[in-house]
Write a protein that holds these residues in place. Structure first.
Motif, PDB file in Angstrom:
ATOM      1  N   TRP A 244       0.824  -1.214   0.000  1.00 21.41           N
ATOM      2  CA  TRP A 244       0.000   0.000   0.000  1.00 21.41           C
ATOM      3  C   TRP A 244       0.853   1.258   0.000  1.00 21.41           C
ATOM      4  CZ3 TRP A 244      -3.848   2.820  -1.068  1.00 21.41           C
ATOM      5  CH2 TRP A 244      -4.090   4.025  -0.394  1.00 21.41           C
ATOM      6  N   MET A 245       1.946   1.296   0.750  1.00 16.09           N
ATOM      7  CA  MET A 245       2.803   2.472   0.783  1.00 16.09           C
ATOM      8  C   MET A 245       3.438   2.729  -0.578  1.00 16.09           C
ATOM      9  SD  MET A 245       2.352   3.704   3.710  1.00 16.09           S
ATOM     10  CE  MET A 245       3.558   5.010   3.504  1.00 16.09           C
ATOM     11  N   GLN A 246       3.741   1.658  -1.316  1.00 12.31           N
ATOM     12  CA  GLN A 246       4.260   1.841  -2.673  1.00 12.31           C
ATOM     13  C   GLN A 246       3.225   2.516  -3.564  1.00 12.31           C
ATOM     14  OE1 GLN A 246       5.410  -2.125  -3.827  1.00 12.31           O
ATOM     15  NE2 GLN A 246       7.487  -1.924  -2.978  1.00 12.31           N
ATOM     16  N   TRP A 247       1.996   2.044  -3.488  1.00 12.54           N
ATOM     17  CA  TRP A 247       0.940   2.649  -4.300  1.00 12.54           C
ATOM     18  C   TRP A 247       0.622   4.071  -3.837  1.00 12.54           C
ATOM     19  CZ3 TRP A 247      -0.863   1.546  -8.859  1.00 12.54           C
ATOM     20  CH2 TRP A 247      -0.748   0.240  -9.352  1.00 12.54           C
ATOM     21  N   PHE A 248       0.622   4.316  -2.554  1.00 10.03           N
ATOM     22  CA  PHE A 248       0.350   5.658  -2.021  1.00 10.03           C
ATOM     23  C   PHE A 248       1.400   6.660  -2.494  1.00 10.03           C
ATOM     24  CE2 PHE A 248       1.182   8.761   1.374  1.00 10.03           C
ATOM     25  CZ  PHE A 248      -0.019   9.445   1.359  1.00 10.03           C
ATOM     26  N   LEU A 249       2.670   6.282  -2.445  1.00  6.91           N
ATOM     27  CA  LEU A 249       3.748   7.150  -2.910  1.00  6.91           C
ATOM     28  C   LEU A 249       3.627   7.413  -4.408  1.00  6.91           C
ATOM     29  CD1 LEU A 249       6.436   8.637  -2.439  1.00  6.91           C
ATOM     30  CD2 LEU A 249       7.604   6.443  -2.752  1.00  6.91           C
ATOM     31  N   PHE A 250       3.329   6.385  -5.180  1.00  8.00           N
ATOM     32  CA  PHE A 250       3.243   6.550  -6.634  1.00  8.00           C
ATOM     33  C   PHE A 250       2.062   7.443  -7.027  1.00  8.00           C
ATOM     34  CE2 PHE A 250       1.437   5.112 -10.691  1.00  8.00           C
ATOM     35  CZ  PHE A 250       2.499   5.353 -11.535  1.00  8.00           C
ATOM     36  N   ILE A 251       0.890   7.195  -6.468  1.00  8.82           N
ATOM     37  CA  ILE A 251      -0.302   7.971  -6.842  1.00  8.82           C
ATOM     38  C   ILE A 251      -0.142   9.440  -6.439  1.00  8.82           C
ATOM     39  CG2 ILE A 251      -2.774   8.254  -6.399  1.00  8.82           C
ATOM     40  CD1 ILE A 251      -2.970   5.228  -6.104  1.00  8.82           C
ATOM     41  N   THR A 252       0.386   9.696  -5.255  1.00 13.16           N
ATOM     42  CA  THR A 252       0.584  11.080  -4.809  1.00 13.16           C
ATOM     43  C   THR A 252       1.614  11.801  -5.671  1.00 13.16           C
ATOM     44  OG1 THR A 252       0.089  10.351  -2.557  1.00 13.16           O
ATOM     45  CG2 THR A 252       1.069  12.515  -2.819  1.00 13.16           C
ATOM     46  N   ALA A 253       2.698  11.115  -6.035  1.00 16.01           N
ATOM     47  CA  ALA A 253       3.726  11.728  -6.879  1.00 16.01           C
ATOM     48  C   ALA A 253       3.180  12.058  -8.258  1.00 16.01           C
ATOM     49  CB  ALA A 253       4.927  10.793  -6.986  1.00 16.01           C
ATOM     50  N   MET A 254       2.387  11.169  -8.847  1.00 15.00           N
ATOM     51  CA  MET A 254       1.805  11.440 -10.161  1.00 15.00           C
ATOM     52  C   MET A 254       0.790  12.577 -10.114  1.00 15.00           C
ATOM     53  SD  MET A 254       3.318   9.546 -12.371  1.00 15.00           S
ATOM     54  CE  MET A 254       4.813   9.748 -11.378  1.00 15.00           C
TER      55      MET A 254
END
Length: 339
Positions: A244-254
């Motif tokens: 989940w932290m991987q997806w959270f970081l990716f979505i917020t960065a995009m």
């Protein structure tokens, strides 16, 4: 009298009954204008004056002016014009007292200062240029990761339970994009403060206000990440927590990358704050929807999971976001001078 032909006049002898014929004084402008009809136009008056007067050659004297100003020597040429030193600073008398010319070194009247605009700010422009270059570099290095995440986002499979393998450089570039997203949010918050709260601040520079908002957004996402990690590690385990932290970081960065074009439009093309607000709200809603979508398939992909994810996001998304927005508004009000 004067004989008129359109606007061209010729000089004629004065009439016998005029005062000019009986006096021995030079012809004046009043004499010429008195001969014209009362309804004579300015062009006709100008033509009459040019017909009766000829410019004479100016002959300057060749002797220097001995009536010079105090503190200067006798002039040597009429073409040499210099200002004495006492008009540019101070001078001392024999009594050892110093006197200063009051404003003698200020020539002319100061004009109105050019109003401040963000587009003419060199610091903001340089910051945006550097951010643009680094965003391009980051996206070029994250191309494979973006494609892999896009496939996993659109086609949900059982392997979503597996942790996505990422290199250290990919993680660093994602953190940079997250910081860049915080910068975009800080700039938007600065425009919001200037438009809705006030542009008279207790700070010395607008850079300080943008820096305060940037630090607040960085702190918000750090606290949010720690809150997610603490809650998810207790209820869902470390494996799902890391995913989940991987997806959270990716979505917020995009999300920050999507905000960059509207930032340029706001700064350099004066995009209306209402349009910017709508665009920002659209991006935030999109980011939240994608986050809910991935959290549902990672944590609650079972019967009754829909109700649980609503409670999950109310506690970890809606409440922190509402509290943080209140802190931003309170900060802007405290930094504004209420006139």
């Amino acid at each position: 009298m004067l004989q008129q032909d359109s606007l061209i006049y010729k000089e004629l002898p004065a009439a016998a009954d005029t005062a000019v014929h009986h006096t021995h004084r030079p012809l004046t402008l009043a004499d010429v204008l008195a001969r014209l009809p009362r309804n004579a136009t300015p062009e006709q008056q100008d033509s009459a004056i040019q017909a009766n007067f000829r410019p004479d050659t100016i002959r300057y004297g060749n002797r220097p002016d001995t009536l010079h100003m105090p503190g200067t020597g006798i002039g040597t040429s009429i073409y040499e014009v210099t200002m004495p030193d006492i008009h540019d600073g101070g001078y001392a008398t024999a009594a050892t007292k110093t006197y200063t010319a009051d404003g003698g070194s200020n020539y002319g009247v100061a004009g109105d200062p050019v109003p401040y605009t963000v587009r003419n700010d060199d610091v903001i422009t340089g910051l945006l240029i550097v951010s643009f270059i680094l965003v391009v570099v980051a996206l070029s290095n994250l191309y494979r990761l973006i494609v892999r995440h896009a496939k996993d986002l659109l086609y949900v499979k059982q392997r979503d339970e597996a942790i996505i393998t990422q290199t250290s450089s990919e993680v660093k570039f994602q953190f940079f994009l997250l910081a860049q997203a915080c910068l975009q949010y800080a700039i938007f918050q600065y425009f919001y403060t200037m438009h809705y709260i006030g542009d008279t601040l207790v700070l010395d520079s607008q850079y300080q206000l943008i820096g305060i908002y940037f630090a607040m957004y960085i702190a918000y996402y750090l606290c949010k990440g720690m809150l997610y990690s603490a809650v998810n590690a207790v209820f869902f385990g470390s494996k799902k927590n890391i995913l989940w932290m991987q997806w959270f970081l990716f979505i917020t960065a995009m999300g920050g990358v999507i905000l960059f074009p509207v930032t340029l439009l706001q700064v350099y093309f004066d995009l209306q704050i209402q349009n910017v607000t709508f665009y920002l709200a659209f991006v935030l809603i999109l980011v939240k929807m994608l986050s809910i979508y991935k959290a549902y398939f990672i944590f609650f992909n079972r019967a009754g999971g829909f109700v649980q994810i609503i409670l999950y996001f109310c506690a970890l998304e809606i409440v922190p976001a509402t509290l943080f927005w209140g802190m931003l508004v309170i900060t802007g009000n405290h930094l504004n001078i209420n006139l």
